[in-house]
Design an enzyme around this catalytic site. Structure first.
Site, PDB file in Angstrom:
ATOM      1  N   ASP A  11     -35.571  27.839  10.738  1.00 40.30           N
ATOM      2  CA  ASP A  11     -35.997  26.882   9.872  1.00 40.30           C
ATOM      3  C   ASP A  11     -35.933  27.533   8.273  1.00 40.30           C
ATOM      4  O   ASP A  11     -35.400  28.654   8.175  1.00 40.30           O
ATOM      5  CB  ASP A  11     -37.530  26.944  10.261  1.00 40.30           C
ATOM      6  CG  ASP A  11     -38.523  25.655   9.478  1.00 40.30           C
ATOM      7  OD1 ASP A  11     -37.457  23.936   9.554  1.00 40.30           O
ATOM      8  OD2 ASP A  11     -39.237  26.139   8.438  1.00 40.30           O
ATOM      9  N   SER A  12     -35.926  26.017   7.330  1.00 38.40           N
ATOM     10  CA  SER A  12     -35.945  26.281   6.251  1.00 38.40           C
ATOM     11  C   SER A  12     -36.677  27.552   5.824  1.00 38.40           C
ATOM     12  O   SER A  12     -36.753  28.322   4.858  1.00 38.40           O
ATOM     13  CB  SER A  12     -35.840  25.018   5.397  1.00 38.40           C
ATOM     14  OG  SER A  12     -37.179  24.491   5.346  1.00 38.40           O
ATOM     15  N   CYS A  74     -36.471  22.136  12.663  1.00 38.69           N
ATOM     16  CA  CYS A  74     -36.000  21.759  11.583  1.00 38.69           C
ATOM     17  C   CYS A  74     -35.856  20.324  11.832  1.00 38.69           C
ATOM     18  O   CYS A  74     -34.610  20.443  12.125  1.00 38.69           O
ATOM     19  CB  CYS A  74     -35.478  22.289  10.439  1.00 38.69           C
ATOM     20  SG  CYS A  74     -35.893  22.097   8.758  1.00 38.69           S
ATOM     21  N   GLU A 159     -44.878  26.868   1.673  1.00 40.53           N
ATOM     22  CA  GLU A 159     -44.131  27.257   1.740  1.00 40.53           C
ATOM     23  C   GLU A 159     -45.114  28.805   0.660  1.00 40.53           C
ATOM     24  O   GLU A 159     -44.734  29.281   0.699  1.00 40.53           O
ATOM     25  CB  GLU A 159     -43.164  27.487   0.818  1.00 40.53           C
ATOM     26  CG  GLU A 159     -41.707  26.879   2.318  1.00 40.53           C
ATOM     27  CD  GLU A 159     -41.408  27.700   3.072  1.00 40.53           C
ATOM     28  OE1 GLU A 159     -41.456  28.595   2.791  1.00 40.53           O
ATOM     29  OE2 GLU A 159     -41.411  27.252   4.292  1.00 40.53           O
ATOM     30  N   CYS A 193     -42.143  16.979  10.602  1.00 43.48           N
ATOM     31  CA  CYS A 193     -41.591  18.113   9.620  1.00 43.48           C
ATOM     32  C   CYS A 193     -42.400  19.115  10.642  1.00 43.48           C
ATOM     33  O   CYS A 193     -43.789  19.579  10.620  1.00 43.48           O
ATOM     34  CB  CYS A 193     -41.798  17.671   8.317  1.00 43.48           C
ATOM     35  SG  CYS A 193     -41.619  19.805   7.129  1.00 43.48           S
ATOM     36  N   HIS A 195     -43.548  21.961   9.556  1.00 45.73           N
ATOM     37  CA  HIS A 195     -43.904  22.603   8.356  1.00 45.73           C
ATOM     38  C   HIS A 195     -45.654  21.675   9.038  1.00 45.73           C
ATOM     39  O   HIS A 195     -46.856  22.634   9.384  1.00 45.73           O
ATOM     40  CB  HIS A 195     -43.902  22.193   7.093  1.00 45.73           C
ATOM     41  CG  HIS A 195     -42.870  23.390   6.866  1.00 45.73           C
ATOM     42  ND1 HIS A 195     -41.778  23.408   6.857  1.00 45.73           N
ATOM     43  CD2 HIS A 195     -43.002  24.824   5.824  1.00 45.73           C
ATOM     44  CE1 HIS A 195     -41.004  25.057   6.624  1.00 45.73           C
ATOM     45  NE2 HIS A 195     -41.851  24.831   5.936  1.00 45.73           N
TER      46      HIS A 195
END
Ligand code: DGL
Length: 276
Positions: A11-12, A74, A159, A193, A195
């Site tokens: 994932d990012s 992701c 993040e 997403c 996240h």
């Protein structure tokens, strides 16, 4: 052949851990390597070219560490980079490797969650602009109306560890209001997403009770179980030691470890990796 052939999960940043947790629960027997490109997250606002380049660099790093199979946990990378990687890069570099995404398995089942046949997909700008969810869901559920809402500030909040703080509420409410303004008949919200499940508590607090929130972790895990049953040639390659390794492109590994700790019963100790 390498003895250690883990499943790679990419994932990012830390969002893919919401998928990794479900995969590790469903398939605890395999070895896993998680790679978060935290130093370059978020991907959501970046160009197609950059997302492809960054994703490919991370996928190649996972291949080099012995992974025969990589899951792009992701949506942005699945929307913008997966097809090029599958159709061009893998053919050129290593046709025996496999890379799977998260959009297709989600599109295959999401229509089963809605009674009104109207859903809202929340995602990054990149995912929304790609139109991937509209295209994929139409293949499996042509009668389902898909509304899309981008939530560009949610990944940066997560993040930066601000998602459970009071300041996050403003942007949670703002994007939900915008999504729900698209139709009164929306009864299902897909967190498109990986996240976003970290914001579930706040998201649910701002939604009326009749709206269901769907996260992808269990959907993707079930689809991987199914994939490995249908592909014994891949399943036989995977090493079985129950080992889990974590890599991040940020040199602030304690920060990653702190954020990752809430996902697993045991503490997480990540290592810094340079993918370029
Ligand atoms: N977890 C990624 C996704 O599912 C976030 C992308 C980003 O870095 O913006 O889309």
């Amino acid at each position: 052949m390498l003895n250690n052939q883990p499943v790679g999960i990419f994932d990012s940043g830390i969002g893919g851990l919401t998928v990794f947790r479900s995969i590790a629960e469903a398939l605890p027997q395999y070895d896993y390597i998680y790679l978060g490109d935290n130093a370059r997250a978020p991907y959501g606002n970046r160009s197609f070219k950059t997302i492809h380049q960054y994703t490919l660099e991370c996928v190649e790093a996972l291949f080099e560490m012995g992974c025969p199979l990589v899951i792009l946990a992701c949506n942005t990378a699945s929307a913008k980079a997966l097809r090029t990687i599958q159709q061009q890069d893998l053919k050129k570099n290593d046709p025996s490797k496999r890379v799977l995404g998260v959009i297709r398995p989600t599109a295959e089942v999401i229509g089963n969650y809605t009674r009104t046949k109207e859903i809202a997909v929340l995602g990054t700008k990149g995912t929304v602009q790609s139109g991937s969810y509209m295209l994929e869901i139409a293949k499996f559920f042509p009668d389902v109306v898909v509304h899309q809402q981008s939530c560009p500030l949610w990944v940066p909040l997560i993040e930066n560890g601000e998602h459970d703080k009071p300041g996050a509420d403003y942007f949670v409410k703002k994007y939900l209001d915008e999504a729900l303004a698209k139709s009164q008949d929306i009864d299902t919200i897909l967190l498109g997403c990986t996240h976003y499940p970290l914001l579930t508590q706040k998201i649910e607090a701002y939604l009326p009770d009749h709206i269901r929130v769907v996260s992808q972790g269990d959907i993707v895990a079930k689809s991987l179980v199914d994939y490995l049953q249908r592909h014994p040639e891949m399943e036989n390659k995977l090493s079985r030691g129950g080992n889990r390794q974590f890599f991040t492109t940020t040199d602030d590994t304690p920060d990653f470890d702190h954020m990752a700790a809430s996902f697993f019963p045991e503490p997480v100790t990540s290592s810094f990796i340079q993918v370029v």
